[in-house]
Design a protein around this motif. Structure first.
Motif, PDB file in Angstrom:
ATOM      1  N   PHE A 637       0.831  -1.207   0.000  1.00 52.69           N
ATOM      2  CA  PHE A 637       0.000   0.000   0.000  1.00 52.69           C
ATOM      3  C   PHE A 637       0.866   1.258   0.000  1.00 52.69           C
ATOM      4  N   LYS A 638       1.938   1.280   0.870  1.00 58.78           N
ATOM      5  CA  LYS A 638       2.788   2.468   0.957  1.00 58.78           C
ATOM      6  C   LYS A 638       3.455   2.774  -0.377  1.00 58.78           C
ATOM      7  N   LEU A 639       3.957   1.726  -1.021  1.00 58.78           N
ATOM      8  CA  LEU A 639       4.656   1.955  -2.289  1.00 58.78           C
ATOM      9  C   LEU A 639       3.687   2.382  -3.381  1.00 58.78           C
ATOM     10  N   PHE A 640       2.533   1.700  -3.454  1.00 59.03           N
ATOM     11  CA  PHE A 640       1.600   2.032  -4.533  1.00 59.03           C
ATOM     12  C   PHE A 640       1.001   3.425  -4.347  1.00 59.03           C
ATOM     13  N   SER A 641       0.834   3.833  -3.095  1.00 56.52           N
ATOM     14  CA  SER A 641       0.244   5.155  -2.845  1.00 56.52           C
ATOM     15  C   SER A 641       1.141   6.283  -3.334  1.00 56.52           C
ATOM     16  N   LEU A 642       2.476   5.997  -3.471  1.00 59.41           N
ATOM     17  CA  LEU A 642       3.395   7.035  -3.957  1.00 59.41           C
ATOM     18  C   LEU A 642       3.109   7.426  -5.396  1.00 59.41           C
ATOM     19  N   ILE A 643       2.439   6.544  -6.142  1.00 57.02           N
ATOM     20  CA  ILE A 643       2.161   6.847  -7.550  1.00 57.02           C
ATOM     21  C   ILE A 643       1.379   8.144  -7.674  1.00 57.02           C
ATOM     22  N   MET A 661       6.722  -7.471 -10.175  1.00 59.36           N
ATOM     23  CA  MET A 661       6.272  -8.336  -9.070  1.00 59.36           C
ATOM     24  C   MET A 661       5.062  -9.181  -9.474  1.00 59.36           C
ATOM     25  N   CYS A 662       4.284  -8.658 -10.408  1.00 62.15           N
ATOM     26  CA  CYS A 662       3.134  -9.437 -10.899  1.00 62.15           C
ATOM     27  C   CYS A 662       3.575 -10.608 -11.783  1.00 62.15           C
ATOM     28  N   LYS A 673      -3.787  -8.398  -3.784  1.00 60.86           N
ATOM     29  CA  LYS A 673      -3.660  -7.274  -2.851  1.00 60.86           C
ATOM     30  C   LYS A 673      -3.821  -5.948  -3.567  1.00 60.86           C
ATOM     31  N   LEU A 674      -3.315  -5.845  -4.776  1.00 58.67           N
ATOM     32  CA  LEU A 674      -3.476  -4.602  -5.541  1.00 58.67           C
ATOM     33  C   LEU A 674      -4.940  -4.340  -5.860  1.00 58.67           C
ATOM     34  N   ARG A 675      -5.648  -5.383  -6.228  1.00 56.76           N
ATOM     35  CA  ARG A 675      -7.072  -5.187  -6.520  1.00 56.76           C
ATOM     36  C   ARG A 675      -7.834  -4.782  -5.260  1.00 56.76           C
ATOM     37  N   GLN A 676      -7.418  -5.335  -4.112  1.00 57.01           N
ATOM     38  CA  GLN A 676      -8.064  -4.961  -2.847  1.00 57.01           C
ATOM     39  C   GLN A 676      -7.783  -3.506  -2.485  1.00 57.01           C
ATOM     40  N   LEU A 677      -6.639  -3.007  -2.944  1.00 57.52           N
ATOM     41  CA  LEU A 677      -6.257  -1.620  -2.652  1.00 57.52           C
ATOM     42  C   LEU A 677      -6.842  -0.635  -3.669  1.00 57.52           C
ATOM     43  N   SER A 678      -7.762  -1.099  -4.500  1.00 61.42           N
ATOM     44  CA  SER A 678      -8.376  -0.244  -5.542  1.00 61.42           C
ATOM     45  C   SER A 678      -7.332   0.300  -6.512  1.00 61.42           C
ATOM     46  N   ALA A 679      -6.314  -0.537  -6.798  1.00 60.24           N
ATOM     47  CA  ALA A 679      -5.284  -0.114  -7.742  1.00 60.24           C
ATOM     48  C   ALA A 679      -5.866   0.124  -9.125  1.00 60.24           C
TER      49      ALA A 679
END
Length: 1007
Positions: A637-643, A661-662, A673-679
């Motif tokens: 979450f922390k890394l993806f939120s930086l986008i 990583m995918c 996990k990415l889908r759960q984070l609304s990526a």
């Protein structure tokens, strides 16, 4: 003249006059032997004079009467010997270079004197004198020899004169030409090649210009001016004078802009400014090469006047050529003077353009490089070696290399600029192109004894050279070795040890050296061009641990060089895995999340390093060792939120990180996990950004999440606008990988009616057709585009919506699908078969019934033949009949493929041709030799494929003739299924065996 001399000396007795002549002859012989030029000619001349001296002494011993004829002869002889004496004295005292230039005239005067003396001998009245017959014969023979004497300049002298003439005619301003010419002259006349001596000779030559004639005019003042101008280009000339002359010209031009060429400068044939203008017999001027080509093609008319010309006449137009050269030099001086301010304060692109222009000027002529040096460009170019733009640094290095190669003075000028050598060494550690230029420049500088010692004081350069010695670039390695050999200030044992251990000295200093040295070594590792083997060995030799220590250093500059080095070394996946194992991830993420960090570049490099680490986790080795970059949902979450909080460079790195990583062993967890984070919601937004790199990587990650995503996530975030965005990307992008990913998203979207309708309304069908037919190349990403496009097409060919089927068929796509059954990838063939199967499911209802004709029709016309399967009128466009589309043969061929998915899709398509109510389809399959390939599928490892094959055979064996023909072939596989498979499969096999009347014959089928 002779009479004047005679009258002035008529009171002198003949005997005394003879004595004077003997003395003059003796002096002339002595002087002739001391002449350093034309030695052979003067030696021959002195031999003649020795013989004359003997003859005159013989005459002095006689009792001579004062006869007028003897007096005249001795007077002429005395006069000519004095002329020869004057010539020999001048050849001893005047400038050697001057005498060489005028050697032909010297030879001419010497030959003239010899002949005149020989003629004077013939005037001695030997018959009236009491002389021996032998003396008479000697005088006669000597006179004859001297009258026939011929002197020539030496071959070397003639060669030098030819070079001088060529240089003057060609207006050669090249320093190398002048240096070479002066070197030849010094060897010919026996003077030292030391610059101080050569300079002295040129100064003497200039003094000779003040009196440009010898005894009877041997040199022309104009010619002297031309020769001096040519030799002044040499290094021996006083540089102050060159500079003074240059600035005199430059200042006379003021601040003018370059002038356009005059119309007369253009060649009428090439329409370009002439280089070697020549005049034809029609008095018209052309470029030599152009008019020669015109004549060579058989033309004998003037290209302008079209009147006949003499094709053998081509006269150099020296005046015009000189004017063109003066125009070019004028404009070049102006350009050289105006570029420097742009390099000092210009915008990056302007600086690069100006450097390109300056480089071309320097390449064109050596004289131009002199001007660049005089304009004090060297400090400016040294300053540009610290520019961020690599192209600017490379241009500056190349120009400096040309200047250094020209002269020793320029080498010293470069070395004297503050931090010049350090800046060059820094470029030595950068990418291979820049590194090679820096190496060539250092090698050239090392050829100066004075500069050589200065290079030896630059810290860290030896290790850089040793690293280059181990590179794959053979030329660079040779240059590095020569440079090391030139640096005599170094201990050769140290060099040999450094060569043997390669990077170990660098790593040792990185680990335990003083802080400033450690920083230099880290920076060296960050910029030097390395092979994969080098990168691997650097980590194996222990560089990672000290770099991680520098990464944790409190000094920001230390962190920067450490990150830069880790970035450079981590793009080798094996090194990336090692960094993860040895704890590099924590410090890197700490820097990345530090929002207060002032250096944006540092965070970008950290993100790029993390991206390299993520790519390394895709290795099989990472799977075996269970090496993961991120494990917890919080870290993800922390890394993806930086986008959403960073600029394009970091966004790109993070997107590539997650995409890698995918693909890693833990890819399913990461995707979930990415889908759960609304990526998906973030990626949908990024698909609309203008930055192409960010958008492309967002689309690729979106595709990864779509491949195995749940319908709910995508139905929530993918709307009509997103559909239109994806299609726009497909239609407008030039990146095949991005197009393939966008098409892959459409392929994997939920098969939901509303989404499909949005796609149809947005023109997806035509877009897919364009992707399949637009002349795509046979590359991996283009094959991916086709594969994904065929997959996306399947959603529009479902038999439950014949309206969509018609829209697809109207594009002409069915023949394309048939072709893809042959030429596509396994996935492409499978999806093409699925679409054809879905089309074929509608064929029965769309086939037009046969028309019923009257009772007499059969007698009047040939009966209509309808489709043997659908028993009506079928076409590809109207009923989507796969028989009409010639799809059956490639579908049957697919039954033999090893891929169960392709076999199943082709069997499904074939099964649409047979059912329990129609027998025609089975007969068609039999005629197409499809039955045996279908029977072979009973032995497939896929239960689904076996099940569908059993259903197909149950229908096929309803025809008695097919049962008889193929029953035996199916018997054993059917028995095996009946024995080993589950109850459902046993039941299906039993039905087919019952059709074959085999069920009652065997009691153990179901045992």
């Amino acid at each position: 003249m002779v009479k004047d001399m005679i009258s002035s000396t008529s009171l002198v007795p003949v005997s005394e006059l003879l004595s004077q002549t003997v003395i003059a002859t003796f002096d002339t012989v002595h002087a002739a032997k001391e002449v350093l030029i034309q030695k052979e000619n003067f030696q021959e001349f002195s031999t003649y004079l020795e013989k004359i001296k003997f003859i005159l002494k013989e005459l002095l011993g006689l009792n001579l009467d004062d006869s007028k004829s003897l007096e005249n002869a001795v007077e002429i002889l005395n006069r000519e010997i004095k002329v020869a004496k004057q010539l020999t004295l001048e050849c001893r005292t005047r400038s050697k270079v001057y005498l060489l230039i005028n050697c032909r005239n010297v030879v001419k005067v010497l030959e003239g004197s010899t002949k005149e003396i020989g003629r004077a001998l013939t005037l001695i009245p030997l018959a009236a004198l009491d002389v021996s017959l032998g003396l008479k014969d000697q005088v006669s023979q000597l006179s004859k020899d001297m009258l026939n004497a011929e002197y020539r300049a030496a071959a070397m002298e003639e060669d030098i004169l030819a070079k001088i003439q060529l240089g003057i005619e060609e207006r050669n301003t090249d320093r190398a030409y002048a240096n070479n010419l002066l070197d030849h002259i010094s060897k010919a006349v026996g003077i030292s090649t030391e610059q101080s001596e050569l300079k002295k000779e040129i100064e003497e030559l200039k003094r000779e210009r003040e009196d440009a004639t010898m005894s009877n005019g041997l040199a022309d003042a104009t010619q002297m001016e031309q020769v001096i101008a040519l030799l002044e280009k040499a290094d021996a000339t006083c540089p102050e004078e060159k500079e003074k002359e240059y600035f005199r010209k430059r200042n006379s031009l003021g601040g003018r802009k370059p002038l356009e060429p005059l119309q007369s400068f253009y060649c009428p044939i090439t329409l370009a400014v002439m280089v070697d203008p020549v005049e034809t017999s029609s008095c018209r001027t052309f470029e030599r090469s152009a008019i020669e080509k015109w004549y060579a093609e058989g033309n004998n008319l003037c290209p302008l006047t079209m009147i006949p010309v003499n094709t053998s006449v081509l006269k150099p137009n020296k005046t015009l050529r000189q004017s063109i050269e003066e125009w070019k030099n004028r404009n070049t001086i102006i350009t050289v003077a105006t570029i420097k301010p742009i390099l000092q304060a210009g915008e990056e692109q302007e600086m690069l353009q100006s450097l390109c222009k300056l480089q071309d000027i320097c390449i064109e002529k050596e004289l131009h490089r002199d001007w660049v040096t005089m304009e004090e460009y060297i400090p400016v170019l040294i300053g540009l070696l610290n520019a961020k733009n690599r192209e600017i640094r490379m241009k500056a290095l190349f120009i400096l290399f040309m200047l250094a190669k020209d002269s020793e003075d320029n080498k010293e000028r470069i070395a004297k600029v503050d931090k010049a050598l350090e800046s060059i060494v820094r470029s030595l550690a950068r990418q291979i192109g820049e590194s090679k230029l820096a190496l060539q420049l250092l090698l050239e500088l090392s050829r100066s004894i004075i500069v050589r010692d200065s290079i030896g004081t630059v810290q860290g350069y030896v290790l850089l050279l040793v690293a280059i010695l181990g590179s794959d670039d053979i030329e660079a390695a040779k240059d590095a070795e020569e440079l090391l050999e030139n640096l005599s200030v170094l201990d050769q044992n140290v060099i040999l040890m450094a060569k043997a251990s390669h990077f170990k000295p660098l790593i040792r200093l990185l680990s335990s050296g003083p802080e400033n040295v450690r920083m230099i070594m880290a920076e060296t590792l960050s910029e030097i061009e390395l092979t994969d083997h080098n990168k691997l060995s650097i980590f194996e030799d222990g560089a990672l641990s000290p770099l991680l220590q520098l990464l944790s250093n409190g000094d920001l500059q230390m962190k920067k060089v450490a990150v830069k080095a880790l970035l450079h070394l981590s793009n080798l996946p094996q090194n990336g895995l090692r960094m993860i194992r040895e704890g590099a991830v924590g410090p890197l993420f700490e820097l990345l999340y530090c929002h207060s960090l002032s250096s944006a570049t540092l965070r970008e490099q950290v993100a790029a390093t993390i991206m390299h680490l993520a790519i390394s986790t895709t290795l099989q080795e990472a799977d075996q060792e269970q090496v993961f970059l991120l494990e917890s949902e919080e870290d993800i979450f922390k890394l993806f939120s930086l986008i959403s909080l960073t600029g394009p460079d970091i966004q790109k790195s993070i997107l590539i990180t997650f995409h890698a990583m995918c693909q890693s062993p833990s890819r399913f967890d990461i995707r979930m996990k990415l889908r759960q984070l609304s990526a998906v919601q973030v990626l949908v937004q990024l698909c609309e950004v203008n930055n192409h790199t960010v958008r492309t990587n967002a689309v690729k990650l979106f595709h990864c999440l779509a491949e195995d995503g749940d319908d709910r996530t995508f139905l929530e975030h993918v709307g009509q606008r997103c559909i239109e965005t994806l299609l726009r990307i497909i239609e407008t992008s030039n990146d095949a990988e991005e197009i393939a990913a966008a098409m892959g998203i459409i392929t994997n979207l939920p098969k939901e009616t509303r989404l499909n309708q949005w796609l149809v309304d947005a023109g997806a069908i035509q877009t897919i057709f364009t992707c399949l037919t637009d002349g795509t190349k046979n590359t991996f990403h283009n094959r991916q585009v086709i594969e994904n496009a065929v997959g996306a097409l399947c959603r529009f060919t479902i038999s439950t919506n014949q309206e969509w089927q018609k829209r697809v068929a109207e594009t002409g796509i069915i023949p394309v699908l048939v072709q893809l059954l042959v030429s596509g990838t396994a996935s492409t063939r499978q999806n093409a078969a699925i679409s054809l199967k879905q089309f074929s499911e509608s064929s029965s209802s769309l086939s037009r019934p046969m028309k019923k004709h009257g009772i007499f029709h059969c007698c009047l016309a040939t009966p209509d033949t309808g489709c043997p399967v659908h028993l009506g009128i079928c076409t590809v466009d109207s009923s989507f009949c796969i028989l009409e589309a010639n799809a059956l043969e490639p579908l049957i061929r697919m039954l033999g493929e090893s891929n169960p998915g392709s076999c199943e899709a082709s069997l499904d398509a074939i099964l649409t041709l047979i059912d329990s109510e129609r027998q025609g389809g089975s007969e068609v399959l039999a005629e197409a030799n499809a039955i045996l390939p279908i029977i072979k599928l009973l032995s497939s490892s896929s239960d689904r494929l076996q099940e569908k094959t059993l259903i197909a055979l149950e229908r096929i064996f309803q025809l008695e003739q097919l049962k008889k023909k193929y029953g035996n072939s199916a018997q054993m596989p059917l028995v095996e299924i009946a024995q080993k498979k589950n109850s459902h499969m046993k039941s299906l096999a039993a039905k087919v065996l019952a059709q074959l009347n085999e069920l009652g014959k065997q009691s153990s089928y179901f045992g």
